[in-house]
Design a protein around this motif. Structure first.
Motif: not given
Length: 326
Positions: A228-231, A247-255
């Motif tokens: 849920e953090r801005p990355l 990263l995306r596959e682990r559910g992280l969505q960098p801005q």
């Protein structure tokens, strides 16, 4: 057209460079023949040497393979050392890599290997010099792993591991018309594919991100807590997009995703203006990036060759004269 893309097919640019590849191939053949005839010397260092390298130019995942092999041998109770050229370093001598060595002076990959495995690591332009120095400093070493060096014929080797990614052999041509440093197929002991779509027969491996990121002081940070953090993600590796996709596959969505050239030293790099984001990077990049951005989080890569690969490696080592299987 990007040269890396041109190497995947026999198009116009590759065709224009093809005559140069004939010259490259002829020079490589002469050099190999000189070693074969003994005119150029190949030196044995007295302990088994495992070379982890590739015949294709560009990153194919050799360093994770080196670390996996080192950990496997350590688990068997062997005292292991690593030699490397230390690509991209600012120095030109033969030196040992320590826990606190500056990656700019020893190379980012040797620094990562030393930090990650704790094994002795030496760098030198000629790997045979690094091997001599390693054994002089650590005479109890029972096996040496060479990070790259398939074409460094001055160092005798007992096991050769050829590493390939999803490019396979590209268009099958030698440099500069294609990606091949030498002709394939060639004799080698083990073939290991680091990608998801192996182009031909060989062993395979799984790649994934660890469950926890690491702070500069080694404190773990669960990946789930970052969702849920801005990355902002940054990667200075051969294929930055592969890291961003993991990263995306682990559910992280960098801005924002920032790809930099492989081995970038981050000396003059400025992170984006601080707007409350968390900066993510690869473990290799962190060793340099932490000097500029100490709050960055490193995401270790888990690299797991299939068990059959290690069984085959153990069988090769056990067959060597004078080597006792653990």
């Amino acid at each position: 057209m990007d040269l890396q893309r041109a190497w995947l097919q026999r198009g116009v640019l590759a065709g224009l460079l093809w005559p140069l590849s004939l010259l490259y191939g002829a020079l490589a053949a002469v050099r190999s023949a000189l070693y074969g005839l003994g005119i150029l010397a190949t030196e044995s260092v007295g302990v088994p040497v495992i070379v982890v390298g590739n015949v294709i130019a560009g990153g194919s995942g050799k360093t994770p393979v080196v670390m996996a092999v080192v950990r496997h041998l350590q688990a068997r109770g062997l005292k292991v050392g690593v030699v490397s050229r230390g690509y991209g370093r600012a120095t030109d001598d033969c030196r040992e890599v320590h826990e606190d060595s500056d990656p700019r002076e020893v190379g980012d990959e040797p620094a990562l290997i030393r930090r990650s495995t704790g094994t002795p690591v030496f760098v030198a332009r000629r790997r045979i010099e690094a091997a001599r120095a390693l054994l002089a400093r650590h005479p109890g070493t029972q096996c040496i792993v060479s990070d790259d060096g398939l074409q460094h014929l001055a160092l005798a080797r007992d096991v050769e591991i050829c590493v390939f990614d999803d490019r396979g052999t590209g268009n099958g041509w030698l440099l500069p018309a294609g990606p091949l440093r030498e002709r394939w197929p060639r004799r080698c002991d083990l073939v290991l594919h680091t990608g998801m779509r192996p182009a031909f027969a060989g062993f395979s491996a799984r790649r994934s991100l660890a469950e926890q990121a690491l702070r500069l002081d080694g404190t773990p940070v669960p990946l789930a807590s970052l969702a849920e953090r801005p990355l902002v993600a940054v990667a200075a590796i051969a294929k930055p997009e592969a890291f961003f996709q993991m990263l995306r596959e682990r559910g992280l969505q960098p801005q924002q995703c920032i790809g930099l050239p492989d081995h970038h030293d981050f000396t003059d790099w400025q992170p984006p203006p601080d707007t409350g984001y968390t900066l993510l990077c690869t473990e290799k990049d962190a060793l340099k990036l932490w000097r500029r951005a100490p709050d960055a989080l490193a995401l270790p890569l888990l690299f797991e060759p299939e068990p059959a690969f290690f069984r085959a490696l153990d069988a090769k080592l056990s067959s060597l004269d004078g080597h006792q299987a653990a």
